[in-house]
Design a protein around this motif. Structure first.
Motif, PDB file in Angstrom:
ATOM      1  N   ASN A  57       0.856  -1.177   0.000  1.00 39.62           N
ATOM      2  CA  ASN A  57       0.000   0.000   0.000  1.00 39.62           C
ATOM      3  C   ASN A  57       0.894   1.229   0.000  1.00 39.62           C
ATOM      4  O   ASN A  57       1.530   1.549   0.996  1.00 39.62           O
ATOM      5  N   TYR A  58       0.967   1.920  -1.153  1.00 39.89           N
ATOM      6  CA  TYR A  58       1.774   3.129  -1.226  1.00 39.89           C
ATOM      7  C   TYR A  58       0.852   4.325  -1.400  1.00 39.89           C
ATOM      8  O   TYR A  58       0.255   4.518  -2.471  1.00 39.89           O
ATOM      9  N   GLN A  59       0.689   5.066  -0.332  1.00 42.99           N
ATOM     10  CA  GLN A  59      -0.123   6.278  -0.325  1.00 42.99           C
ATOM     11  C   GLN A  59      -1.507   6.029  -0.908  1.00 42.99           C
ATOM     12  O   GLN A  59      -2.024   6.767  -1.730  1.00 42.99           O
ATOM     13  N   GLY A  60      -2.109   4.905  -0.469  1.00 40.84           N
ATOM     14  CA  GLY A  60      -3.484   4.608  -0.860  1.00 40.84           C
ATOM     15  C   GLY A  60      -3.621   3.866  -2.168  1.00 40.84           C
ATOM     16  O   GLY A  60      -4.741   3.612  -2.620  1.00 40.84           O
ATOM     17  N   THR A  61      -2.495   3.496  -2.809  1.00 39.64           N
ATOM     18  CA  THR A  61      -2.537   2.748  -4.074  1.00 39.64           C
ATOM     19  C   THR A  61      -1.810   1.419  -3.896  1.00 39.64           C
ATOM     20  O   THR A  61      -0.741   1.355  -3.306  1.00 39.64           O
ATOM     21  N   ILE A  62      -2.448   0.349  -4.393  1.00 41.52           N
ATOM     22  CA  ILE A  62      -1.853  -0.979  -4.289  1.00 41.52           C
ATOM     23  C   ILE A  62      -0.915  -1.209  -5.468  1.00 41.52           C
ATOM     24  O   ILE A  62      -1.275  -0.976  -6.620  1.00 41.52           O
ATOM     25  N   THR A  63       0.285  -1.693  -5.171  1.00 43.12           N
ATOM     26  CA  THR A  63       1.260  -1.992  -6.222  1.00 43.12           C
ATOM     27  C   THR A  63       2.174  -3.111  -5.733  1.00 43.12           C
ATOM     28  O   THR A  63       2.094  -3.537  -4.573  1.00 43.12           O
ATOM     29  N   GLY A  64       2.997  -3.582  -6.619  1.00 48.17           N
ATOM     30  CA  GLY A  64       4.024  -4.559  -6.251  1.00 48.17           C
ATOM     31  C   GLY A  64       5.395  -3.995  -6.607  1.00 48.17           C
ATOM     32  O   GLY A  64       5.508  -3.046  -7.393  1.00 48.17           O
ATOM     33  N   ARG A  65       6.417  -4.546  -6.046  1.00 48.35           N
ATOM     34  CA  ARG A  65       7.763  -4.046  -6.307  1.00 48.35           C
ATOM     35  C   ARG A  65       8.370  -4.720  -7.537  1.00 48.35           C
ATOM     36  O   ARG A  65       8.063  -5.867  -7.849  1.00 48.35           O
ATOM     37  N   ALA A  66       9.259  -3.972  -8.218  1.00 49.10           N
ATOM     38  CA  ALA A  66       9.968  -4.484  -9.395  1.00 49.10           C
ATOM     39  C   ALA A  66      11.439  -4.675  -9.023  1.00 49.10           C
ATOM     40  O   ALA A  66      12.081  -3.744  -8.525  1.00 49.10           O
TER      41      ALA A  66
END
Length: 516
Positions: A193-202
């Protein structure tokens, strides 16, 4: 105090220092010289120990060549290659011989009529060929990931995240993985969770290779992408290729400043993927990609060929990995759905990079024709006319024979370029002994002076020190030059080890009448 007062007879006869009383260590020579020759009111007022040590070592080298009995020897059973490697401390040989069943040496003689020249590689038209043979790039280490990833030794990598910023509610959350796991390069990544947005790391993993003498590369690897999971993540993407730049150490793909570029093909910067162009390849760039998701569940091998690296001295084998995430944040900042079925994992294994290149130097095409013919031919001294049962070779046909070839023991020549001794074919399988001289500086244990030559060494050092200084009267230099010459001559006579009884026994045979 006596020199042997600290050594008992038991220590000597049960030890490994037998016979060493006849020698004095070079360090002891240097110390004794400084005591006897250096100081106020002496020949040499002042001198550095390093200067004395230098001249002592030079003297030891010169004495080793023509004064000391410092002959070393090695014995081998000559292999089918008919070659013997020169010892690591070899300076020159004194003799080379074979040994018979009675332990008697039979001298081998050098031949000057052949050699093993550098055989230049040529193409079908006999033009010089500068094209290297195809081969595997040896600079690429741990390409099967059988050992751990170690920066500066094999693979560098972006560090795996500890996931301290992951949203709550996902019961499978743990640390990401970028490591060699069970012999496979493994990338496992969780949603964050990065500042309210879901992502994955590269992530990325890379290793530089030297391509300064290479023109084209071919790359192949085994890979498998993470399967897509409904409402959780799309299929994973993993790439392996040749890049002009290393991977990006940043992993967050959606940061507003300096986001990770590990999901891109080219960045134009000095870090992050910049896969080289390959016109005509499947995707137009020097990489292979696995992004099949659920359609492929087993590792597959992919390759890309004819990667032009002629304008580079160094490139990087680069592996990148990322997984697009599909989860949503609920009103309480928790993930929805809350649990991964499986942690998304991309894998890579068995990376192979082959090269084809042009060398700027002449290429060696193996053994020279001269050496191949010499080792395969029967030496002339071992050829028989086969006319009768007489062993004498070519009886009656040796008028005018050159005496240097009038022997049946065999021959050799030394190839200084490769540091090997080459033998004639009739020596194959025999025991060969190499007697050689060194400079006595190979190890500390060798740096010793025979007591017969101890005074000669002092005179050598004294003359060398005085001759290398300014404002020393010439008569003084000449005095020590003469004393050095006299002491070296005396040392040679002493070390020649001539015994009256032995000479007398030899001369008794001189009184025999020789009939003509």
């Amino acid at each position: 105090m006596g020199l042997l007062d600290d050594t008992t007879q038991q220590d000597y006869y049960q030890g490994n220092d037998l016979g060493n009383y006849q020698f004095t260590s070079l360090d002891h020579i240097i110390t004794q010289f400084q005591i006897a020759y250096v100081g106020e009111g002496k020949i040499i007022q002042k001198v550095k120990r390093a200067d004395v040590a230098f001249h002592a070592q030079r003297g030891l080298q010169e004495f080793s060549f023509d004064t000391f009995k410092c002959v070393k020897s090695q014995e081998i059973l000559l292999p089918a290659s008919l070659q013997m490697m020169l010892p690591h401390d070899y300076v020159n040989y004194t003799k080379i011989s074979t040994v018979d069943s009675a332990g008697i040496k039979h001298l081998l003689y050098p031949t000057t009529k052949t050699s093993n020249p550098f055989k230049i590689k040529q193409d079908a038209d006999n033009n010089y060929d500068f094209l290297n043979s195809d081969g595997v790039v040896s600079d690429l280490l741990n390409a099967d990931f059988s050992t751990s990833l170690t920066p500066s030794v094999n693979w560098s990598r972006t560090p795996a995240s500890l996931n301290t910023n992951n949203p709550v509610g996902n019961t499978n959350l743990g640390n990401d993985v970028v490591a060699a796991v069970n012999g496979v390069l493994t990338f496992s990544t969780e949603a964050i969770n990065y500042q309210g947005t879901i992502t994955g790391r590269a992530y990325a993993c890379w290793q530089p290779i030297d391509v300064s003498n290479m023109d084209l590369l071919d790359l192949k690897a085994d890979g498998l992408s993470a399967a897509a999971q409904a409402n959780f993540s799309s299929q994973g993407v993993v790439r392996v290729g040749i890049s002009s730049t290393p991977g990006d150490t940043a992993t967050n793909l959606i940061k507003t400043s300096d986001p990770s570029t590990n999901d891109q093909i080219t960045t134009g910067g000095t870090i992050g993927p910049h896969f080289l162009p390959v016109p005509g390849s499947l995707n137009g760039f020097a990489y292979v990609e696995w992004a099949e998701g659920t359609t492929v569940t087993a590792t597959t091998t992919k390759s890309v060929n004819d990667i032009d690296v002629s304008s580079y001295d160094e490139v990087y084998v680069l592996v990148t990995s990322f997984v697009p995430m599909l989860e949503d944040l609920g009103g309480d900042d928790t993930l929805s759905p809350t649990t991964f079925t499986n942690i998304p994992t991309n894998t890579v294994d068995n990376i192979v990079v082959n090269f084809e290149g042009v060398s700027s130097n002449l290429l060696n095409d193996g053994d020279s024709t001269a050496w191949s013919n010499y080792k395969s031919a029967t030496p002339s001294e071992n050829q028989d006319d086969y006319e009768d049962d007489t062993y004498w070779k070519i009886n009656g046909n040796r008028y005018g024979l050159d005496p240097q070839h009038a022997q049946a023991n065999g021959s050799f020549y030394i190839e200084e370029r490769l540091g090997k001794i080459h033998f004639s074919s009739n020596i194959s399988g025999k025991t060969v002994i190499l007697d050689y001289i060194s400079d006595s500086l190979g190890t500390n244990g060798e740096m010793q002076v025979h007591k017969f030559a101890e005074e000669a060494m002092y005179k050598w050092i004294a003359h060398a020190v005085l001759a290398s200084r300014a404002n020393v009267p010439e008569y003084q230099v000449n005095r020590f030059k003469k004393e050095r010459f006299a002491e070296i001559r005396k040392a040679k006579l002493r070390l020649s080890n001539i015994k009256l009884e032995e000479i007398t026994q030899i001369l008794r045979g001189k009184s025999k009448q020789i009939k003509h």
